[in-house]
Design a protein around this motif. Structure first.
Motif, PDB file in Angstrom:
ATOM      1  N   PRO A 178       0.904  -1.361   0.822  1.00  0.00           N
ATOM      2  CA  PRO A 178      -0.302   0.153   0.101  1.00  0.00           C
ATOM      3  C   PRO A 178       0.983   1.972  -0.308  1.00  0.00           C
ATOM      4  CG  PRO A 178       0.191  -0.725   2.243  1.00  0.00           C
ATOM      5  CD  PRO A 178       1.042  -1.916   1.438  1.00  0.00           C
ATOM      6  N   SER A 179       0.487   2.100  -0.939  1.00  0.00           N
ATOM      7  CA  SER A 179       1.005   3.457  -0.234  1.00  0.00           C
ATOM      8  C   SER A 179       0.714   4.361   0.636  1.00  0.00           C
ATOM      9  CB  SER A 179       0.923   4.420  -1.571  1.00  0.00           C
ATOM     10  OG  SER A 179       0.144   4.110  -2.147  1.00  0.00           O
ATOM     11  N   LEU A 180      -0.455   4.050   1.865  1.00  0.00           N
ATOM     12  CA  LEU A 180      -0.540   4.672   2.739  1.00  0.00           C
ATOM     13  C   LEU A 180      -1.855   3.638   3.631  1.00  0.00           C
ATOM     14  CD1 LEU A 180      -1.751   7.075   4.673  1.00  0.00           C
ATOM     15  CD2 LEU A 180      -4.113   6.890   3.864  1.00  0.00           C
ATOM     16  N   ILE A 181      -0.921   4.060   4.864  1.00  0.00           N
ATOM     17  CA  ILE A 181      -1.182   2.852   6.715  1.00  0.00           C
ATOM     18  C   ILE A 181      -1.483   3.436   7.450  1.00  0.00           C
ATOM     19  CG2 ILE A 181      -1.107   0.975   7.840  1.00  0.00           C
ATOM     20  CD1 ILE A 181       1.478  -0.129   6.502  1.00  0.00           C
ATOM     21  N   ILE A 182      -3.393   2.957   7.973  1.00  0.00           N
ATOM     22  CA  ILE A 182      -3.480   3.798   9.131  1.00  0.00           C
ATOM     23  C   ILE A 182      -3.457   3.603   9.936  1.00  0.00           C
ATOM     24  CG2 ILE A 182      -5.369   5.236  10.094  1.00  0.00           C
ATOM     25  CD1 ILE A 182      -6.361   6.291   7.416  1.00  0.00           C
ATOM     26  N   GLU A 204      11.619   1.566   9.896  1.00  0.00           N
ATOM     27  CA  GLU A 204      12.423   1.441   8.524  1.00  0.00           C
ATOM     28  C   GLU A 204      11.290   0.853   7.012  1.00  0.00           C
ATOM     29  OE1 GLU A 204      14.538  -1.922  11.687  1.00  0.00           O
ATOM     30  OE2 GLU A 204      14.104  -3.246   9.983  1.00  0.00           O
ATOM     31  N   LEU A 205      10.736   0.472   7.087  1.00  0.00           N
ATOM     32  CA  LEU A 205       9.301   0.057   6.545  1.00  0.00           C
ATOM     33  C   LEU A 205       8.886   1.095   5.043  1.00  0.00           C
ATOM     34  CD1 LEU A 205       6.744  -2.281   7.923  1.00  0.00           C
ATOM     35  CD2 LEU A 205       8.895  -2.725   6.372  1.00  0.00           C
ATOM     36  N   GLN A 206       8.798   2.080   6.323  1.00  0.00           N
ATOM     37  CA  GLN A 206       8.550   3.727   5.725  1.00  0.00           C
ATOM     38  C   GLN A 206       9.710   3.374   4.125  1.00  0.00           C
ATOM     39  OE1 GLN A 206       8.048   7.706   7.673  1.00  0.00           O
ATOM     40  NE2 GLN A 206       5.820   7.118   6.621  1.00  0.00           N
ATOM     41  N   ARG A 207      10.607   3.980   5.110  1.00  0.00           N
ATOM     42  CA  ARG A 207      12.171   4.143   3.752  1.00  0.00           C
ATOM     43  C   ARG A 207      12.575   3.151   2.998  1.00  0.00           C
ATOM     44  NH1 ARG A 207      14.479   5.362   9.301  1.00  0.00           N
ATOM     45  NH2 ARG A 207      14.765   3.066   9.531  1.00  0.00           N
ATOM     46  N   GLU A 208      12.190   2.188   3.020  1.00  0.00           N
ATOM     47  CA  GLU A 208      11.639   1.096   1.805  1.00  0.00           C
ATOM     48  C   GLU A 208      11.100   1.012   0.977  1.00  0.00           C
ATOM     49  OE1 GLU A 208      12.521  -3.433   3.491  1.00  0.00           O
ATOM     50  OE2 GLU A 208      14.137  -2.339   5.460  1.00  0.00           O
ATOM     51  N   LEU A 209       9.744   1.371   1.878  1.00  0.00           N
ATOM     52  CA  LEU A 209       8.301   1.232   0.342  1.00  0.00           C
ATOM     53  C   LEU A 209       8.084   2.340   0.448  1.00  0.00           C
ATOM     54  CD1 LEU A 209       7.300  -1.621   2.558  1.00  0.00           C
ATOM     55  CD2 LEU A 209       8.447  -2.379   0.492  1.00  0.00           C
ATOM     56  N   GLY A 210       8.250   3.327   1.455  1.00  0.00           N
ATOM     57  CA  GLY A 210       7.815   4.795   1.169  1.00  0.00           C
ATOM     58  C   GLY A 210       6.321   5.004   0.760  1.00  0.00           C
ATOM     59  N   VAL A 211       6.012   4.213   2.107  1.00  0.00           N
ATOM     60  CA  VAL A 211       4.793   4.486   2.220  1.00  0.00           C
ATOM     61  C   VAL A 211       4.456   5.816   3.089  1.00  0.00           C
ATOM     62  CG1 VAL A 211       5.377   2.296   4.370  1.00  0.00           C
ATOM     63  CG2 VAL A 211       2.879   3.017   3.384  1.00  0.00           C
ATOM     64  N   ALA A 212       3.307   6.126   2.866  1.00  0.00           N
ATOM     65  CA  ALA A 212       3.104   7.451   3.857  1.00  0.00           C
ATOM     66  C   ALA A 212       2.049   6.943   5.262  1.00  0.00           C
ATOM     67  CB  ALA A 212       2.629   7.708   3.089  1.00  0.00           C
ATOM     68  N   TYR A 213       2.063   7.802   6.359  1.00  0.00           N
ATOM     69  CA  TYR A 213       1.467   6.957   7.317  1.00  0.00           C
ATOM     70  C   TYR A 213       0.809   7.706   7.867  1.00  0.00           C
ATOM     71  CZ  TYR A 213       4.913   3.056   8.143  1.00  0.00           C
ATOM     72  OH  TYR A 213       5.448   2.010   8.372  1.00  0.00           O
TER      73      TYR A 213
END
Ligand code: ATP
Ligand code: MG
Length: 330
Positions: A178-182, A204-213
């Motif tokens: 996903p590109s966003l996780i709430i 770490e997952l944000q850095r690797e996957l570029g996911v926004a929270y």
């Protein structure tokens, strides 16, 4: 100038619940204003922290963005699309791009399913594995990524600790990239040492996957650590929004100032010297919130206009806004 289109744009979002009382035919008696005209934007790969006291509407905001609740007003745009206008296949396809994790992973994981099937479910729903072999490879990779031994795949949620269960929920959430996780209070139920591990994993997952929270928490220390920007809620409304360090060094809203004054400082001397702002009165009910400014009944600086007109959203510096009648000198 390039205009960066945000990943998520929330515009005047509202969620009201009918307040029902027992007896008397269970008729609706008024409206609980859980989320009241909340607006913000979130860019790809960024974390927006949402803070505020218990009952201020954080979870309702998260759930309404996710489409678990139908908004009472306002709109949610995700990658330019108005989520409220989508239906059928288009809606299912879009759901692939945003996920949610909860405070209590035990409640959000099906106890009758083993870990393999829990993580496989979104991959199967969105047909993201061409064969059973590819599916098993993906699940092994995901378990490995979140720090769970693949040998545990056939176990059930009750056989895991709270921290491990949150890792399972995270593996399931990232399975479909996903590109966003709430994240709704993702570490609040965990021991402090385990909290740090889960926070590190999310970062770490944000850095690797570029996911926004969208990172919801009542713990301002945790929110400060993970967020690029912070939104402060009170009684369903937004009091202030700013970049994290800006909020901590130049909070403009009296509510934010009170909230931050209660956060312990690491330096014991500064901790002894600083003044805690104690708010008067109790938190009003979201059933009958104050008219005009939501914070007026507890604000140490309240004056005449606060009870008459809703405060305008004032921009202090670009990206730093607050809803208050007080002039700001910063
Ligand atoms: N399903 C519901 N039906 C009726 N009222 C609800 C419902 N969910 C939440 N509320 C009410 O809406 C308001 C906001 O609740 P919400 O759970 O969103 O707050 P919160 O900020 O997440 O609180 P906490 O920090 O305790 O998790 C509260 O007054 C709550 O009682
Ligand atoms: Mg909540």
């Amino acid at each position: 100038m390039t205009t960066k289109e945000p990943l998520l744009r929330v515009v005047n979002l509202q969620k009201f619940f009918p307040a029902r009382r027992a007896g008397f035919f269970g008729h609706s008696r008024g409206t609980i204003q859980a989320v009241n005209k909340v607006s913000f934007t979130l860019n790809a790969g960024e974390t927006l922290g949402i803070v505020g006291e218990s009952g201020c509407g954080k979870s309702t905001l998260g759930r309404t963005i996710m489409g678990l609740y139908k908004p009472s007003g306002g709109k949610v745009f995700f990658r330019h699309k108005d989520l409220g206008s989508l239906a059928g296949a288009e809606q299912i396809a879009m759901r692939r791009h945003y996920q949610m994790i909860f405070q209590d992973p035990y409640a959000s994981l099906n106890p009758r399913m083993n870990i393999y099937d829990i993580i496989a479910e979104p991959l199967r729903t969105h047909r993201l594995a061409a064969s059973p072999f590819e599916l098993s490879l993906k699940i092994r990779e995901l378990m490995d990524r979140v720090g769970l031994p693949a040998t545990m795949a056939r176990r059930h949620p009750h056989e895991f600790s709270g921290g491990q269960r949150q890792r399972i929920a995270i593996a399931r959430a990232i399975a479909i990239k996903p590109s966003l996780i709430i994240c709704d209070e993702p570490v609040s139920a965990l021991d402090v040492s385990i909290q740090a591990q889960i926070i590190n994993l999310l970062q770490e997952l944000q850095r690797e996957l570029g996911v926004a929270y969208v990172f919801i928490s009542h713990d301002i220390g945790v929110v400060r650590h993970v967020s690029h920007r912070i939104l402060v809620m009170y009684l369903g409304g937004v009091m202030e929004q700013a970049a994290t360090e800006q909020l901590f060094t130049a909070a403009a809203h009296p509510y934010t100032q009170a909230l931050l004054s209660a956060v312990p400082l690491p330096d014991p001397r500064r901790e002894r010297q600083r003044q805690r702002i104690i708010l008067r009165g109790d938190l009003p009910s979201s059933l009958n919130p104050p008219k005009a400014c939501l914070f007026q009944s507890r604000c140490p600086h309240a004056f005449e206009p606060c009870g008459k007109t809703p405060p305008p959203l004032d921009t202090i510096t670009p990206g730093h806004t607050f809803a208050c009648h007080l002039p700001h000198s910063r």
